[in-house]
Scaffold this motif. Structure first.
Motif, short mmCIF file in Angstrom:
data_model
loop_
_atom_site.label_atom_id
_atom_site.label_comp_id
_atom_site.label_asym_id
_atom_site.label_seq_id
_atom_site.Cartn_x
_atom_site.Cartn_y
_atom_site.Cartn_z
N TYR A 28 36.12 28.47 36.46
CA TYR A 28 37.62 28.83 36.13
C TYR A 28 37.91 29.04 34.51
O TYR A 28 38.35 30.42 34.56
N PHE A 29 37.00 28.85 33.54
CA PHE A 29 37.63 29.13 32.53
C PHE A 29 37.75 30.74 31.94
O PHE A 29 37.84 31.48 31.08
N ILE A 30 36.06 30.99 32.61
CA ILE A 30 35.52 32.47 32.27
C ILE A 30 35.45 33.49 33.42
O ILE A 30 35.62 32.92 34.33
N GLY A 31 35.58 33.92 32.72
CA GLY A 31 36.27 35.46 33.80
C GLY A 31 37.95 35.37 34.06
O GLY A 31 38.44 34.22 34.55
N PRO B 7 40.49 36.83 37.16
CA PRO B 7 40.46 35.48 37.72
C PRO B 7 39.30 34.91 37.78
O PRO B 7 38.17 34.69 37.68
N GLY B 8 39.62 33.75 37.32
CA GLY B 8 38.49 32.60 37.74
C GLY B 8 37.35 32.85 38.48
O GLY B 8 37.82 33.35 39.47
#
Lengths: 360, 358, 289
Positions: free
Chosen positions: B239-242, B244-245
């Motif tokens: 979720y945190f990387i990218g 949208p996640g």
């Protein structure tokens, strides 16, 4: 509708805002995009009536409100810092403008709960602001601005102090929240990507002047001048100055680039070519791509994409390529410019050919 | 320069911590190799700044030891650790000139004036403040001040490590690009151990060779940017990387196959059964193909963000995001297909290791 | 024109202007009136021109009083500012010590001037005063009534005791406004204690120090009540400051013209010195952009 007519603001002889004319429609979202000190906050203060313009007039629905102080206008403002009353609960914070307006109890309660639902604050109404996360604190400030039912809502970099991911979430919610209100929204930001995500209309600001105003994606694709294009690109726009001589763009120390067919109508002379980092690639995907040999200076890898910083004849470029590419510094690389999206600016910086357009 | 070894570090801001929740830093056991470029990435409150201040000695850990090379520095004060640190908000000595600000950490350590001069000139040129060298730092803009802070952090050549605490927060986007590339360039040239704390994935991923993702006082994954992107160990990392996640779709095990809605996927090496309360299939929006074949979706919104489009859609009652090219068209009866090489399986939020790809 | 004029604003300040006129300007004009005339009583006045001013400026008595004033102000400024900074630097920044220190510091400021004088008068007496007795027991022949040095030391001690707190409180306010990051950065830069003071704490205290010095200068230059109560200007004239001299001249000797001229000169000196202080200190450390 809010209209600024040829508004200027001088502070001790220094120009903060220069000859700005803007028409903001009711129910619209308007982004003010520009770097720090471009005049975003100054312009908002003029819109709000916190400052008076040195010259020019401000109109609200055709009524001249230039000298009218902020208290007598219907304005709400949200700042970069999370400004809430620390000793009041979230409920009371949201209710405060209604209490000032002397709204009856039932209406007040209904409006507060409505705003809280809209901003997903319902579970936290009894808490104090400092017991909330940054995102919730800023949502409280937003709810307070919404509940006021102001005609004009000014948001001055409201997400700047939030975590990246929170920013992403709130940003996705904002257009929905805006859509439910009929107010004029003005949203200041330094980030091009934020303007693009919000959509609506964008006014690009540079040194106190509005360089262009129109639908956000239009301005991104078809900037009217080089300054606008540079303000509205992140990573920075790649540029190169060339001299067009018949069917080639010439530059010193290289044999130049061929002029694509769609630009054949361009008269000979000096131009600045501009293209976005993602229009530079390893691969010549299209027939209309032109290759150059550039030197790698730095590579940044995000895990899904690579930002390759290049030096081409003294011009600093960034190439955005999908996937992970590890490149050696000082390696010479053949890269392709996607000429379909090439922007061309004349010597005065005005746009003569835009994205995908044909030269007249 | 030195290798930084954190041995079982725990830290609590309360006096007598009882439960795990009292710890801002739950347990960190990690080695920062000499000369590496590291990022500590996580949301606010995850303990990343606490960890940084423990390394620099501004905080004394409640438990555990810190070693620089062979030396135990746990009880050494900041001054004695020979590290440099750059803070989130600019710290400049107002009454000093820009030049003197940069010379300050060198002069404090009795570096000969000719060396100071050479070094300061080099740094000033790097941060692009040559024309301000003789000016008092007081009247400068926020980003100029932050450049001075950065410059002061870089001034000493012999430091054990340079620590950055969200140093680019006050900097405009365009300047961020320039400063970040300069930092990377510097790292390549001088080979300092650098630790960079940030909540901004782009900053973390582009700066660091190794990214340490933190969540609620713990390290959830350590890896290269690709590893974090391709194989997030925890759904939080996905979720945190990218942006949208990662898409997470509730899934079920079906005889060695992973079933999402009406579709089954074969994942090599997946165990027949998983004893977990929640099973999810993760796929990055970049690896979802939008077309006429696959699972039908209903599109809620298409965001044109310039260089690409983000399609928000509903797949059998679950939200899914798809990233498509700027020139791509959205088909009339849209369907999505998943790239099987980029599927990740999660049991109770932790990644299930599958065959061939760990 | 970049300023917008709002004429209504003037009405708002009118009441204050009227008040100032009654309380300051009119009495001041009376003094000006006295200073250029002479009288032998019975409300008969003669034009004297600048005679009184010449007399004042030629008199040794005036210059001696002024010298005492300057010396006094200089001494107490040196002591109170350095002591004030020192105490402020060593006060706790957090914890229960903060309110305790603040209350202790504020106490002397709450005591009326004449009471301060009386307290020290009793405190210093050799027969019953704590200070006087203690010193006498120690074998020091302390007597502020007939020893000029002792009188001076006592007055200075009294002023320092009374007013250092003001400097402390102002400096403390400046110090607590410094973010932690500055101290952390200084540690990392390897700054010495002195460098931290010189480059972080002093610049941040600069503004409040300016106010403190200005206030303390004006106040000390106008000192009257405390020495009047304590020594009455003695022994001899050794603690006769300008204000005490002025009262002697006006009430004791009923020399209205000379007293009026002196008070105008006195007033102008304070005005001038305050202005000089203010300009020097506001220009210090700032640079034209």
């Amino acid at each position: 509708m809010l209209e600024l007519r040829d508004v200027s603001k001088l502070v001790s002889g220094e120009m903060h805002i220069g000859n700005v004319s803007l028409r903001l429609e009711a129910g619209s979202l308007n982004v003010l995009l520009g770097p720090t000190l471009a005049g975003k906050t100054s312009l908002m203060r003029l819109m709000a009536g916190l400052d008076q313009p040195t010259s020019g007039t401000v109109h609200m629905d055709d009524a001249d409100v230039t000298g009218v102080p902020v208290q007598k206008r219907s304005v709400a403002m949200v700042y970069q810092q999370f400004i809430n009353y620390p000793a009041m609960s979230v409920y009371e914070n949201i209710a405060s403008p209604l209490r000032v307006a002397g709204v009856d109890k039932a209406t007040l309660d209904r409006k507060v709960r409505q705003a809280a639902d809209l901003l997903r604050l319902a579970p936290y109404l009894e808490r104090l602001p400092l017991e909330l996360s940054g995102g919730q604190q800023q949502r409280t400030a937003l709810a307070r601005a919404m509940v006021k039912d102001a005609r004009l809502v000014l948001l001055d970099e409201p997400l700047a102090n939030l975590d990246y991911k929170l920013r992403e979430e709130l940003r996705a919610e904002l257009p929905r929240i805006f859509a439910e209100s009929g107010a004029i929204f003005v949203y200041a930001t330094t980030e091009p990507s934020e303007a693009l995500l919000l959509g609506g209309k964008t006014a690009t600001l540079s040194e106190g002047r509005v360089t262009q105003f129109g639908p956000t994606i239009e301005i991104f694709r078809n900037p009217a001048d080089l300054l606008t294009a540079q303000t509205f690109s992140d990573p920075p726009l790649n540029t190169i100055e060339v001299r067009k001589d018949k069917n080639r763009f010439m530059l010193d120390g290289s044999d130049g680039l061929p002029v694509p067919a769609r630009l054949a109508g361009l008269s000979d002379g000096v131009y600045t070519l501009g293209f976005q980092p993602h229009h530079l690639s390893f691969k010549g995907r299209e027939a209309d791509a032109v290759s150059v040999d550039a030197r790698v200076t730095v590579t940044e890898i995000t895990g899904s994409e690579s930002f390759v910083h290049l030096d081409y004849a003294g011009n600093q470029w960034v190439m955005l390529e999908e996937g992970v590419h590890r490149l050696d510094v000082d390696e010479t690389l053949r890269v392709f410019i996607d000429m379909r999206h090439l922007l061309v600016f004349d010597e005065a910086g005005r746009s003569v050919v835009t994205d995908r357009a044909e030269a007249a | 320069m030195a290798r930084i070894n954190l041995k079982d570090i725990r830290h609590a801001y309360v006096d007598s911590p009882v439960s795990d929740d009292d710890y801002a830093l739950k347990r960190v056991d990690h080695v920062f190799e000499d000369g590496g470029a590291y990022a500590l990435l996580g949301p606010s409150g995850c303990g990343k700044t606490t960890l940084l201040n423990i390394i620099s000695g501004l905080l004394h850990p409640s438990e555990g030891e810190i070693h620089f090379g062979a030396a135990n520095v746990t009880d050494l004060p900041t001054e004695a650790r020979n590290i440099a640190q750059v803070f989130q908000f600019p710290v400049v000595y107002d009454t000093m000139t820009v030049y003197d600000n940069l010379a300050f950490p060198l002069r404090n350590r009795g570096v000969p004036e000719d060396v100071v001069d050479r070094r300061v000139r080099e740094i000033i040129a790097m941060i692009g403040l040559q024309d301000r060298a003789g000016r008092k730092a007081q009247g400068l803009t926020a980003d100029e001040k932050q450049k001075i802070s950065l410059g002061r952090g870089l001034a000493r050549a012999d430091v054990n490590a340079i620590l950055f605490d969200e140093p680019l927060t006050v900097i405009d986007p365009h300047m961020k690009w320039a400063l970040r590339t300069q930092l990377k360039e510097l790292h390549r040239r001088f080979g300092h151990t650098m630790v960079y704390v940030t909540h901004d994935q782009t900053e973390a991923l582009t700066f660091a060779d190794t990214v340490v993702v933190m969540y609620e006082g713990e390290i959830v994954q350590i890896g290269t940017p690709e590893e974090l992107f391709e194989r997030p160990r925890h759904t939080f990392v996905g979720y945190f990387i990218g942006s949208p996640g990662m898409n997470l779709l509730s899934a079920a095990m079906d005889g060695g196959m992973v079933r999402v809605g009406g579709q089954s996927f074969a994942l090599p090496g997946v165990p027949q059964r998983l004893s977990a309360e929640r099973i999810e299939l993760g796929i990055r929006p970049e690896f979802v193909r939008l077309g006429r074949e696959g699972m039908p979706i209903s599109i809620a919104k298409v965001e044109d963000i310039g260089r690409k489009k983000i399609v928000h859609a509903d797949l059998e009652g679950e939200a899914i995001a798809v990233v498509i090219d700027e020139d791509a068209e959205v088909p009339a009866e849209p369907c999505v297909a998943f790239d099987p090489a980029h599927l990740n399986l999660y049991a109770d939020s932790w990644r299930v290791e599958t065959e061939g790809r760990s | 024109m970049n300023k917008t004029w709002n004429n209504k604003a003037w009405f708002m300040v009118l009441p204050v202007l009227a008040l100032v006129a009654f309380s300051a300007v009119i009495p001041l004009m009376t003094v000006v009136n006295y200073s250029v005339q002479d009288t032998f009583g019975n409300n008969v006045f003669f034009w004297a021109g600048t005679e009184w001013f010449q007399e004042i400026l030629d008199s040794d008595r005036f210059w001696a009083a002024m010298g005492r004033n300057l010396a006094f102000s200089a001494i107490i400024l040196c002591i109170e500012v350095s002591l004030g900074i020192f105490i402020a630097l060593n006060m706790p920044r957090k914890g229960w010590g903060v309110p305790v220190c603040l209350v202790l510091m504020a106490l002397p400021l709450l005591i009326p001037f004449n009471v301060v004088g009386t307290i020290w008068q009793v405190f210093g007496r050799i027969d019953i005063g704590l200070l006087g007795r203690t010193l006498a027991e120690l074998g020091i022949a302390y007597n502020y009534v007939n020893n000029p040095v002792h009188a001076w030391v006592t007055i200075i001690l009294m002023d320092v005791w009374h007013w250092t707190s003001l400097v402390v409180l102002l400096c403390y306010a400046g110090l607590v406004s410094i973010p932690d990051a500055y101290y952390q950065a200084a540690k990392i830069d390897g700054a010495s204690r002195w460098a931290v003071f010189r480059y972080i704490q002093l610049p941040k205290m600069h503004r409040v120090l300016l106010i403190a010095i200005l206030l303390r200068f004006m106040d000390s230059f106008m000192i009257y009540t405390e020495p009047f109560v304590l020594t009455g200007g003695g022994p001899g004239n050794t603690t006769t400051f300008m204000s005490i001299d002025l009262v002697k001249l006006a009430i004791g000797e009923f020399n209205l013209g000379e007293a009026a001229a002196m008070s105008i000169v006195y007033f102008l000196i304070i005005l001038l010195m305050s202005w000089v202080f203010y300009t020097v200190m506001t220009n210090y450390g700032t640079e034209k952009r």
